[in-house]
Motif scaffolding. Structure first.
Motif, mmCIF file in Angstrom:
data_model
loop_
_atom_site.group_PDB
_atom_site.id
_atom_site.type_symbol
_atom_site.label_atom_id
_atom_site.label_comp_id
_atom_site.label_asym_id
_atom_site.label_seq_id
_atom_site.Cartn_x
_atom_site.Cartn_y
_atom_site.Cartn_z
ATOM 1 N N GLN A 1 0.842 -1.204 0.000
ATOM 2 C CA GLN A 1 0.000 0.000 0.000
ATOM 3 C C GLN A 1 0.873 1.249 0.000
ATOM 4 N N GLY A 2 0.391 2.311 -0.575
ATOM 5 C CA GLY A 2 1.081 3.598 -0.578
ATOM 6 C C GLY A 2 2.340 3.650 -1.415
ATOM 7 N N LEU A 3 2.500 2.764 -2.341
ATOM 8 C CA LEU A 3 3.689 2.800 -3.192
ATOM 9 C C LEU A 3 3.530 3.909 -4.229
ATOM 10 N N VAL A 4 4.596 4.685 -4.420
ATOM 11 C CA VAL A 4 4.541 5.796 -5.364
ATOM 12 C C VAL A 4 5.164 5.404 -6.698
ATOM 13 N N LYS A 5 6.362 4.804 -6.638
ATOM 14 C CA LYS A 5 7.052 4.434 -7.875
ATOM 15 C C LYS A 5 6.388 3.244 -8.568
ATOM 16 N N SER A 6 5.904 2.308 -7.793
ATOM 17 C CA SER A 6 5.286 1.091 -8.364
ATOM 18 C C SER A 6 3.808 1.069 -7.984
ATOM 19 N N LYS A 7 3.057 2.030 -8.467
ATOM 20 C CA LYS A 7 1.640 2.143 -8.118
ATOM 21 C C LYS A 7 0.858 0.886 -8.501
ATOM 22 N N ASP A 8 1.283 0.213 -9.575
ATOM 23 C CA ASP A 8 0.580 -1.000 -10.016
ATOM 24 C C ASP A 8 0.657 -2.118 -8.980
ATOM 25 N N ASP A 9 1.668 -2.081 -8.109
ATOM 26 C CA ASP A 9 1.832 -3.134 -7.099
ATOM 27 C C ASP A 9 0.961 -2.902 -5.870
ATOM 28 N N ASN A 10 0.380 -1.713 -5.728
ATOM 29 C CA ASN A 10 -0.503 -1.461 -4.582
ATOM 30 C C ASN A 10 -1.673 -2.445 -4.623
ATOM 31 N N GLY A 11 -1.965 -3.033 -3.485
ATOM 32 C CA GLY A 11 -3.054 -4.011 -3.391
ATOM 33 C C GLY A 11 -2.600 -5.441 -3.616
ATOM 34 N N LYS A 12 -1.394 -5.628 -4.147
ATOM 35 C CA LYS A 12 -0.885 -6.982 -4.355
ATOM 36 C C LYS A 12 -0.326 -7.515 -3.042
ATOM 37 N N GLN A 13 -0.192 -8.836 -2.992
ATOM 38 C CA GLN A 13 0.268 -9.464 -1.753
ATOM 39 C C GLN A 13 1.593 -10.193 -1.941
ATOM 40 N N GLY A 14 2.269 -10.380 -0.821
ATOM 41 C CA GLY A 14 3.531 -11.111 -0.802
ATOM 42 C C GLY A 14 3.731 -11.739 0.564
ATOM 43 N N VAL A 15 4.855 -12.432 0.707
ATOM 44 C CA VAL A 15 5.174 -13.123 1.962
ATOM 45 C C VAL A 15 6.506 -12.595 2.476
ATOM 46 N N ILE A 16 6.536 -12.227 3.753
ATOM 47 C CA ILE A 16 7.751 -11.701 4.373
ATOM 48 C C ILE A 16 8.805 -12.802 4.441
ATOM 49 N N LEU A 17 10.013 -12.474 3.942
ATOM 50 C CA LEU A 17 11.141 -13.402 4.031
ATOM 51 C C LEU A 17 12.046 -13.044 5.197
ATOM 52 N N GLY A 18 12.228 -11.740 5.416
ATOM 53 C CA GLY A 18 13.122 -11.300 6.491
ATOM 54 C C GLY A 18 13.153 -9.788 6.573
ATOM 55 N N TYR A 19 14.035 -9.279 7.463
ATOM 56 C CA TYR A 19 14.136 -7.835 7.686
ATOM 57 C C TYR A 19 15.602 -7.426 7.616
ATOM 58 N N ASP A 20 15.895 -6.385 6.835
ATOM 59 C CA ASP A 20 17.243 -5.823 6.728
ATOM 60 C C ASP A 20 17.290 -4.620 7.659
ATOM 61 N N SER A 21 17.919 -4.783 8.823
ATOM 62 C CA SER A 21 17.908 -3.715 9.836
ATOM 63 C C SER A 21 18.743 -2.510 9.404
ATOM 64 N N LYS A 22 19.752 -2.716 8.572
ATOM 65 C CA LYS A 22 20.567 -1.583 8.112
ATOM 66 C C LYS A 22 19.760 -0.686 7.173
ATOM 67 N N LYS B 1 16.463 -0.878 6.897
ATOM 68 C CA LYS B 1 15.114 -0.757 7.467
ATOM 69 C C LYS B 1 14.042 -1.105 6.423
ATOM 70 N N ARG B 2 14.272 -2.214 5.773
ATOM 71 C CA ARG B 2 13.353 -2.685 4.731
ATOM 72 C C ARG B 2 13.056 -4.180 4.951
ATOM 73 N N TYR B 3 11.850 -4.546 4.568
ATOM 74 C CA TYR B 3 11.457 -5.953 4.603
ATOM 75 C C TYR B 3 11.667 -6.557 3.218
ATOM 76 N N GLU B 4 12.133 -7.779 3.205
ATOM 77 C CA GLU B 4 12.227 -8.518 1.949
ATOM 78 C C GLU B 4 10.937 -9.312 1.817
ATOM 79 N N VAL B 5 10.257 -9.080 0.705
ATOM 80 C CA VAL B 5 8.948 -9.705 0.493
ATOM 81 C C VAL B 5 8.980 -10.512 -0.802
ATOM 82 N N ALA B 6 8.670 -11.793 -0.675
ATOM 83 C CA ALA B 6 8.600 -12.669 -1.858
ATOM 84 C C ALA B 6 7.268 -12.420 -2.559
ATOM 85 N N VAL B 7 7.347 -12.255 -3.880
ATOM 86 C CA VAL B 7 6.145 -12.045 -4.680
ATOM 87 C C VAL B 7 6.121 -13.043 -5.833
ATOM 88 N N LYS B 8 4.924 -13.346 -6.308
ATOM 89 C CA LYS B 8 4.771 -14.337 -7.374
ATOM 90 C C LYS B 8 5.175 -13.795 -8.739
#
Length: 134
Positions: free
Chosen positions: A15-36, A38-45
């Protein structure tokens, strides 16, 4: 240090994506978190590589409740074979040569059958003839 909000295997919606507006509403699965970063890695189909997104661009989706498994239908039992009123066997006897049972005596010894003297002399004569030829 900021603790991750989402855990691995959580299902999230973009949600709230500006650069990839087409991806808003799509779903994925959390793989992990990059603390440096501050981003989540999300697997998408739809992409071979995981997407890296901020927590503010993700919303946790509750997995749909598992539907109770329907009871397994019982397998029908095989139909009972009909028996002939005259005999109990359901198979017809095979026609043709009947097999004779082995003639064995006590202790599993095989009983000898008597041979006619004519046949014995013919066999001996034939076997002698074969020996003398070589």
């Amino acid at each position: 240090m900021e603790e991750p909000i989402f855990k691995p295997d959580d299902i999230v919606e973009f949600q709230g994506l500006v650069k990839s507006k087409d991806d808003n509403g799509k779903q994925g699965v959390i793989l992990g978190y990059d603390s440096k970063k501050k981003r989540y890695e999300v697997a998408v189909k739809w992409a071979p590589e995981p997407k890296k997104l901020k927590a503010e661009n993700l919303k946790k989706v509750e997995p749909p409740p598992k539907a109770p498994e329907p009871p397994q239908p019982q397998r029908p039992s095989p139909p009972k074979q009909r028996t002939n009123s005259r005999s109990r066997s359901t198979t017809k006897p095979k026609e043709g040569k009947k097999r004779s049972r082995s003639k064995s005596g006590k202790n599993g010894e095989r009983a000898r059958t008597e041979k006619s003297p004519e046949k014995e002399t013919k066999k001996r004569a034939a076997s002698k003839g074969r020996r003398s030829r070589s």
